[in-house]
Design a protein around this motif. Structure first.
Motif, PDB file in Angstrom:
ATOM      1  N   LEU A 128      78.582  14.710  -7.715  1.00 59.20           N
ATOM      2  CA  LEU A 128      77.975  15.487  -8.797  1.00 59.20           C
ATOM      3  C   LEU A 128      77.091  16.604  -8.259  1.00 59.20           C
ATOM      4  CD1 LEU A 128      79.151  13.187 -10.526  1.00 59.20           C
ATOM      5  CD2 LEU A 128      77.053  13.243 -11.862  1.00 59.20           C
ATOM      6  N   ARG A 129      76.420  16.332  -7.127  1.00 57.31           N
ATOM      7  CA  ARG A 129      75.598  17.368  -6.491  1.00 57.31           C
ATOM      8  C   ARG A 129      76.492  18.500  -5.980  1.00 57.31           C
ATOM      9  NH1 ARG A 129      72.404  14.103  -3.681  1.00 57.31           N
ATOM     10  NH2 ARG A 129      73.653  14.172  -1.795  1.00 57.31           N
ATOM     11  N   ASP A 130      77.608  18.135  -5.342  1.00 57.50           N
ATOM     12  CA  ASP A 130      78.550  19.140  -4.833  1.00 57.50           C
ATOM     13  C   ASP A 130      79.115  19.997  -5.964  1.00 57.50           C
ATOM     14  OD1 ASP A 130      78.155  18.189  -2.282  1.00 57.50           O
ATOM     15  OD2 ASP A 130      80.039  17.055  -2.186  1.00 57.50           O
ATOM     16  N   LEU A 131      79.320  19.377  -7.128  1.00 59.21           N
ATOM     17  CA  LEU A 131      79.883  20.093  -8.276  1.00 59.21           C
ATOM     18  C   LEU A 131      78.815  20.841  -9.080  1.00 59.21           C
ATOM     19  CD1 LEU A 131      82.396  17.366  -9.541  1.00 59.21           C
ATOM     20  CD2 LEU A 131      82.974  19.517  -8.407  1.00 59.21           C
ATOM     21  N   ARG A 132      77.543  20.663  -8.664  1.00 58.80           N
ATOM     22  CA  ARG A 132      76.400  21.311  -9.324  1.00 58.80           C
ATOM     23  C   ARG A 132      76.280  20.917 -10.803  1.00 58.80           C
ATOM     24  NH1 ARG A 132      77.465  27.218  -6.620  1.00 58.80           N
ATOM     25  NH2 ARG A 132      77.405  26.526  -4.467  1.00 58.80           N
ATOM     26  N   ILE A 133      76.502  19.649 -11.052  1.00 53.88           N
ATOM     27  CA  ILE A 133      76.290  19.101 -12.397  1.00 53.88           C
ATOM     28  C   ILE A 133      74.824  18.679 -12.486  1.00 53.88           C
ATOM     29  CG2 ILE A 133      76.894  17.206 -13.961  1.00 53.88           C
ATOM     30  CD1 ILE A 133      79.264  18.952 -13.705  1.00 53.88           C
ATOM     31  N   SER A 134      74.101  19.245 -13.422  1.00 54.91           N
ATOM     32  CA  SER A 134      72.648  19.009 -13.452  1.00 54.91           C
ATOM     33  C   SER A 134      72.146  18.266 -14.692  1.00 54.91           C
ATOM     34  CB  SER A 134      71.912  20.348 -13.344  1.00 54.91           C
ATOM     35  OG  SER A 134      72.303  21.196 -14.413  1.00 54.91           O
ATOM     36  N   ASN A 135      73.050  17.946 -15.623  1.00 55.28           N
ATOM     37  CA  ASN A 135      72.594  17.295 -16.870  1.00 55.28           C
ATOM     38  C   ASN A 135      72.938  15.806 -16.902  1.00 55.28           C
ATOM     39  OD1 ASN A 135      75.355  17.924 -17.118  1.00 55.28           O
ATOM     40  ND2 ASN A 135      75.246  17.924 -19.354  1.00 55.28           N
ATOM     41  N   THR A 136      72.983  15.181 -15.721  1.00 57.81           N
ATOM     42  CA  THR A 136      73.251  13.739 -15.641  1.00 57.81           C
ATOM     43  C   THR A 136      72.045  13.019 -15.059  1.00 57.81           C
ATOM     44  OG1 THR A 136      74.301  14.023 -13.475  1.00 57.81           O
ATOM     45  CG2 THR A 136      75.755  14.025 -15.385  1.00 57.81           C
ATOM     46  N   ARG A 137      71.836  11.794 -15.491  1.00 61.68           N
ATOM     47  CA  ARG A 137      70.770  10.928 -14.979  1.00 61.68           C
ATOM     48  C   ARG A 137      71.416   9.616 -14.549  1.00 61.68           C
ATOM     49  NH1 ARG A 137      69.457  15.273 -15.720  1.00 61.68           N
ATOM     50  NH2 ARG A 137      67.892  16.184 -17.109  1.00 61.68           N
ATOM     51  N   LEU A 138      71.641   9.470 -13.248  1.00 59.82           N
ATOM     52  CA  LEU A 138      72.322   8.286 -12.717  1.00 59.82           C
ATOM     53  C   LEU A 138      71.312   7.256 -12.254  1.00 59.82           C
ATOM     54  CD1 LEU A 138      74.682  10.235 -12.894  1.00 59.82           C
ATOM     55  CD2 LEU A 138      75.375   9.568 -10.588  1.00 59.82           C
ATOM     56  N   ARG A 139      71.637   5.992 -12.489  1.00 56.72           N
ATOM     57  CA  ARG A 139      70.735   4.956 -11.995  1.00 56.72           C
ATOM     58  C   ARG A 139      71.487   3.697 -11.572  1.00 56.72           C
ATOM     59  NH1 ARG A 139      66.286   3.035 -15.964  1.00 56.72           N
ATOM     60  NH2 ARG A 139      66.006   5.261 -16.065  1.00 56.72           N
ATOM     61  N   HIS A 140      70.892   3.029 -10.575  1.00 57.18           N
ATOM     62  CA  HIS A 140      71.398   1.749 -10.086  1.00 57.18           C
ATOM     63  C   HIS A 140      70.850   0.690 -11.027  1.00 57.18           C
ATOM     64  CE1 HIS A 140      71.617  -1.409  -6.639  1.00 57.18           C
ATOM     65  NE2 HIS A 140      72.771  -1.329  -7.260  1.00 57.18           N
ATOM     66  N   GLY A 141      71.693   0.072 -11.820  1.00 59.84           N
ATOM     67  CA  GLY A 141      71.187  -0.869 -12.808  1.00 59.84           C
ATOM     68  C   GLY A 141      72.260  -1.771 -13.363  1.00 59.84           C
ATOM     69  N   ASP A 142      71.838  -2.680 -14.216  1.00 54.92           N
ATOM     70  CA  ASP A 142      72.704  -3.651 -14.867  1.00 54.92           C
ATOM     71  C   ASP A 142      73.161  -3.073 -16.203  1.00 54.92           C
ATOM     72  OD1 ASP A 142      73.720  -5.805 -16.369  1.00 54.92           O
ATOM     73  OD2 ASP A 142      72.378  -7.246 -15.406  1.00 54.92           O
ATOM     74  N   GLY A 143      74.456  -2.884 -16.354  1.00 55.41           N
ATOM     75  CA  GLY A 143      74.995  -2.289 -17.576  1.00 55.41           C
ATOM     76  C   GLY A 143      74.705  -3.078 -18.836  1.00 55.41           C
ATOM     77  N   PHE A 144      74.540  -4.390 -18.703  1.00 58.39           N
ATOM     78  CA  PHE A 144      74.243  -5.220 -19.873  1.00 58.39           C
ATOM     79  C   PHE A 144      72.864  -4.902 -20.448  1.00 58.39           C
ATOM     80  CE2 PHE A 144      77.652  -7.734 -18.021  1.00 58.39           C
ATOM     81  CZ  PHE A 144      78.317  -8.240 -19.132  1.00 58.39           C
ATOM     82  N   VAL A 165      79.806  -8.545 -26.900  1.00 55.80           N
ATOM     83  CA  VAL A 165      79.113  -7.264 -27.092  1.00 55.80           C
ATOM     84  C   VAL A 165      77.642  -7.436 -26.700  1.00 55.80           C
ATOM     85  CG1 VAL A 165      78.464  -5.474 -28.733  1.00 55.80           C
ATOM     86  CG2 VAL A 165      80.664  -6.651 -28.983  1.00 55.80           C
ATOM     87  N   PRO A 166      77.173  -6.696 -25.690  1.00 56.03           N
ATOM     88  CA  PRO A 166      75.770  -6.841 -25.271  1.00 56.03           C
ATOM     89  C   PRO A 166      74.788  -6.377 -26.347  1.00 56.03           C
ATOM     90  CG  PRO A 166      77.104  -5.786 -23.558  1.00 56.03           C
ATOM     91  CD  PRO A 166      77.918  -5.781 -24.808  1.00 56.03           C
ATOM     92  N   GLU A 167      73.910  -7.289 -26.760  1.00 56.19           N
ATOM     93  CA  GLU A 167      72.920  -6.984 -27.808  1.00 56.19           C
ATOM     94  C   GLU A 167      72.023  -5.812 -27.417  1.00 56.19           C
ATOM     95  OE1 GLU A 167      72.185  -8.049 -30.916  1.00 56.19           O
ATOM     96  OE2 GLU A 167      74.029  -9.233 -30.929  1.00 56.19           O
ATOM     97  N   ALA A 168      71.644  -5.764 -26.138  1.00 53.11           N
ATOM     98  CA  ALA A 168      70.740  -4.694 -25.682  1.00 53.11           C
ATOM     99  C   ALA A 168      71.357  -3.318 -25.922  1.00 53.11           C
ATOM    100  CB  ALA A 168      70.410  -4.875 -24.200  1.00 53.11           C
ATOM    101  N   LEU A 169      72.672  -3.215 -25.711  1.00 55.16           N
ATOM    102  CA  LEU A 169      73.335  -1.920 -25.907  1.00 55.16           C
ATOM    103  C   LEU A 169      73.411  -1.562 -27.388  1.00 55.16           C
ATOM    104  CD1 LEU A 169      76.184  -2.041 -23.221  1.00 55.16           C
ATOM    105  CD2 LEU A 169      73.870  -1.119 -23.021  1.00 55.16           C
TER     106      LEU A 169
END
Length: 218
Positions: A128-144, A165-169
């Motif tokens: 994403l950095r190479d493609l110069r995409i700047s409107n993303t927020r990536l994080r290492h986390g649990d999808g649930f 279906v995860p309640e949190a989502l």
């Protein structure tokens, strides 16, 4: 919101045109989604040894036991997601190689994306950095768990299949928003849940095949 990708040796326009024509024949109606799919260099998200298959309608391995979904599934899920009331922010569960993240980044104002596998996330960040995409927020986390502090989301799109279906989502979905996701163990199907002011409305769609959604970090 067309993005011009810097210095990427794109495959021939003919190859990408064939992919888009096939997506049309498969029932993708949104010209906006088709244009973004044609514009996005899918081959750079795939191992070089497999890059000649980048625009075929197949899922391909990306390492760590994960896959990049076939173009039809990406287009289908994104087309459903942009049917939400607004396009301010979308949550992607399962960054993977970052391909769908880049597609979403051209259609939503801000993309939040969660990936549980650190090695995949690091590679996606670099792309994403190479493609110069700047409107993303990536994080290492649990999808649930999602990203509660950035909620509510106008759309949530899941790139792996939970068995429930995860309640949190659900709680992070905006009123007027849509969650697009596969569900199931062996027999999986694509579904959407739309949130109204007083209910969640679930619609069952076609049969699909995704990697299982797992909790925790890796």
């Amino acid at each position: 919101m067309k993005h011009v990708f810097p210095g990427i040796g794109m495959t021939s326009a003919r190859t990408r045109g064939r992919m888009v024509e096939r997506l049309r024949q498969q029932g993708i109606r949104s010209e906006e989604v088709l244009a973004v799919m044609a514009n996005t260099p899918r081959h750079i998200f795939i191992d070089e040894a497999l890059s000649h298959r980048a625009y075929d309608d197949v899922s391909l391995p990306i390492g760590q036991g994960q896959t990049i979904s076939q173009p039809y599934i990406v287009a289908r899920m994104v087309e459903l997601a942009i049917g939400s009331a607004n396009r301010e922010r979308v949550l992607e569960v399962g960054t993977g190689c970052g391909y769908q993240t880049v597609v979403l980044a051209q259609l939503f104002k801000t993309v939040y994306s969660v990936e549980r596998i650190a090695q995949l996330l690091d590679k996606a960040r670099m792309r994403l950095r190479d493609l110069r995409i700047s409107n993303t927020r990536l994080r290492h986390g649990d999808g649930f768990i999602g990203v509660a502090e950035a909620a509510p989301f106008d759309a949530i799109i899941m790139a792996a299949a939970p068995t429930y279906v995860p309640e949190a989502l659900l709680s992070q979905l905006a009123i007027g928003g849509r969650m697009v996701f596969p569900i199931g163990n062996v027999d999986q199907e694509l579904r959407i849940i739309e949130r109204t002011a007083d209910a969640f409305i679930e619609t069952k769609l076609e049969k699909v095949r995704f990697v299982p959604m797992l909790p925790g970090l890796a």
